[in-house]
Design a protein around this motif. Sequence first.
Motif, PDB file in Angstrom:
ATOM      1  N   THR A  77      -3.561  15.901   3.903  1.00  0.00           N
ATOM      2  CA  THR A  77      -4.126  15.691   2.562  1.00  0.00           C
ATOM      3  C   THR A  77      -4.862  16.937   2.068  1.00  0.00           C
ATOM      4  OG1 THR A  77      -6.090  14.663   3.558  1.00  0.00           O
ATOM      5  CG2 THR A  77      -4.309  13.201   2.856  1.00  0.00           C
ATOM      6  N   VAL A 120       0.833  -1.209   0.000  1.00  0.00           N
ATOM      7  CA  VAL A 120       0.000   0.000   0.000  1.00  0.00           C
ATOM      8  C   VAL A 120       0.863   1.253   0.000  1.00  0.00           C
ATOM      9  CG1 VAL A 120      -1.604   1.352   1.397  1.00  0.00           C
ATOM     10  CG2 VAL A 120      -2.016  -1.079   1.050  1.00  0.00           C
ATOM     11  N   VAL A 121       1.932   1.254   0.777  1.00  0.00           N
ATOM     12  CA  VAL A 121       2.824   2.417   0.840  1.00  0.00           C
ATOM     13  C   VAL A 121       3.415   2.718  -0.529  1.00  0.00           C
ATOM     14  CG1 VAL A 121       5.040   3.234   1.736  1.00  0.00           C
ATOM     15  CG2 VAL A 121       3.378   2.237   3.290  1.00  0.00           C
ATOM     16  N   ARG A 133      -3.694  13.553   9.714  1.00  0.00           N
ATOM     17  CA  ARG A 133      -3.663  12.937   8.380  1.00  0.00           C
ATOM     18  C   ARG A 133      -4.532  13.706   7.396  1.00  0.00           C
ATOM     19  NH1 ARG A 133      -7.008   9.637   5.662  1.00  0.00           N
ATOM     20  NH2 ARG A 133      -8.380   9.412   7.471  1.00  0.00           N
ATOM     21  N   PHE A 146      -1.579   7.336   8.684  1.00  0.00           N
ATOM     22  CA  PHE A 146      -2.307   6.656   7.617  1.00  0.00           C
ATOM     23  C   PHE A 146      -2.239   5.134   7.753  1.00  0.00           C
ATOM     24  CE2 PHE A 146      -1.848   4.512   3.471  1.00  0.00           C
ATOM     25  CZ  PHE A 146      -3.141   4.668   2.988  1.00  0.00           C
ATOM     26  N   PHE A 200      -5.424   2.672   7.808  1.00  0.00           N
ATOM     27  CA  PHE A 200      -5.697   1.721   6.727  1.00  0.00           C
ATOM     28  C   PHE A 200      -5.794   0.301   7.270  1.00  0.00           C
ATOM     29  CE2 PHE A 200      -4.610  -1.160   3.300  1.00  0.00           C
ATOM     30  CZ  PHE A 200      -5.354  -0.666   2.246  1.00  0.00           C
ATOM     31  N   GLU A 257       0.992   7.368  -6.159  1.00  0.00           N
ATOM     32  CA  GLU A 257      -0.202   8.175  -6.457  1.00  0.00           C
ATOM     33  C   GLU A 257      -0.040   9.621  -6.002  1.00  0.00           C
ATOM     34  OE1 GLU A 257      -4.978   8.285  -5.315  1.00  0.00           O
ATOM     35  OE2 GLU A 257      -3.691   6.662  -4.588  1.00  0.00           O
ATOM     36  N   LYS A 258       0.635   9.843  -4.872  1.00  0.00           N
ATOM     37  CA  LYS A 258       0.734  11.188  -4.290  1.00  0.00           C
ATOM     38  C   LYS A 258       2.157  11.744  -4.362  1.00  0.00           C
ATOM     39  CE  LYS A 258      -2.998  10.378  -0.920  1.00  0.00           C
ATOM     40  NZ  LYS A 258      -3.284   8.974  -1.182  1.00  0.00           N
ATOM     41  N   ASP A 298       0.687   4.171  -2.688  1.00  0.00           N
ATOM     42  CA  ASP A 298       0.273   5.488  -2.196  1.00  0.00           C
ATOM     43  C   ASP A 298       1.320   6.542  -2.533  1.00  0.00           C
ATOM     44  OD1 ASP A 298      -1.904   6.768  -0.726  1.00  0.00           O
ATOM     45  OD2 ASP A 298      -0.365   7.271   0.747  1.00  0.00           O
ATOM     46  N   TYR A 329       1.485  12.230   8.021  1.00  0.00           N
ATOM     47  CA  TYR A 329       0.688  11.436   7.082  1.00  0.00           C
ATOM     48  C   TYR A 329       0.868   9.942   7.303  1.00  0.00           C
ATOM     49  CZ  TYR A 329      -1.344   9.569   2.844  1.00  0.00           C
ATOM     50  OH  TYR A 329      -2.118   8.844   1.964  1.00  0.00           O
ATOM     51  N   PHE A 330       2.043   9.388   6.969  1.00  0.00           N
ATOM     52  CA  PHE A 330       2.209   7.931   7.024  1.00  0.00           C
ATOM     53  C   PHE A 330       2.093   7.380   8.443  1.00  0.00           C
ATOM     54  CE2 PHE A 330       4.278   8.289   2.786  1.00  0.00           C
ATOM     55  CZ  PHE A 330       3.478   7.365   2.141  1.00  0.00           C
TER      56      PHE A 330
END
Length: 384
Positions: free
Chosen positions: A161, A56-57, A157, A84, A88, A63-64, A60, A80-81
């Motif tokens: 975003t 997932v990391v 978080r 996050f 998740f 994507e970002k 992600d 964030y992480f």
Amino acid sequence: MNFKGIFAKIKERITGLAGKLGLSKELPRIKILDLYIIRKFLGTYVFSILLLLTIVVVFDINEKLDAMMEAPLKETIFDYFWNFLPYFANQFSPLFTFISVIFFTSKMADNSEIIAILSSGISFKRLLIPYMVAAAIIASFTFVLSAYVIPPANVKRIAYTNKYVKNKKVDYGSNIQLQVSPGVIAYMSRFDNYNRTGYNFSLDKFEGKMLKSRLTAYSIKYDTLYRWTARDYMIRDFDGMRETTRSGNNLDTIIAIEPRDFLISVNDQETLTLPALKSYIDKQKARGVANIKNFEIELHRRYADTAAAFILTLIGMSLSSRKVRGGMGVNIGIGLGLSFSYILFSKVTATFAFSGYTSPFVAMWIPNFIFIIIACVLYRKASI
């Protein structure tokens, strides 16, 4: 001192005493078996979470990537992480639970461990106990996380975003009307959260159906703790046919509303702990606010996900405890199909609540009601 010899004699005497009393001499071995299954269950659960989170990391970050290149590294890691990943993992805890049960139980069955356990005189029902104990540990842990730990972390978080990825925060409102308290109605034609100011404000106080007082102001600015400052205001008091008026430039007053009561963003429900979420829903219902479906769905989802750990554990154990032609891969494939269908089904039923076809409680519990029937059928078939 030979502690091993002492413990061996104690164990021998306890076993002999259990035999004289008619108790099962297999009790010590069964306890070891319980710990073995619980350790397997929890170990596989943690391993599957870590493995999937690694994937997932990577996705992600891909994507970002543009947003993360712009943001300071410290904020990306800790704001964030750091928040996050637990979010998740907790969101998909039922999926991880199901996959874990399917994986390690299928492996035990493939190695004929389940056959050996059942052949020793342990019933299928007794074998289920350590699975339920492990499920209870996971359910308790995830419930505490979702109810009390993750919501405060979600504040950072979501702020990250909104700042660097995509701003989903609602900062404007128009034609806002809500009940401050019984008989007290507030209205403003527009509210700007950047300067925390509302325009064309009015506050009406009723006794029954009779208007007793009306405060109007060109603008009203929010400070903190329900403190508002009305500018260019007028107060009209009504006593039967008699009316008195007061006016001025600035008026400091206490009004029991705040911007978050009417500026509702997409993810606001994820930032509230369980007591705060319940309190917010009750308060908004009393005020006549209709836009709280997300909050009610979030409330019932936290309870439904907790129960799902037990239901999916029962399904997974019943499904994978027997050797099947094709080996462990067949069970894992069926397990993945069922787990993803559960998640998809829960997302679909959530739309029923938004559409008004069902209540949020029913929408969130429909998947559990259906899958518990599946669990009972599979358990009955496996235990024969």
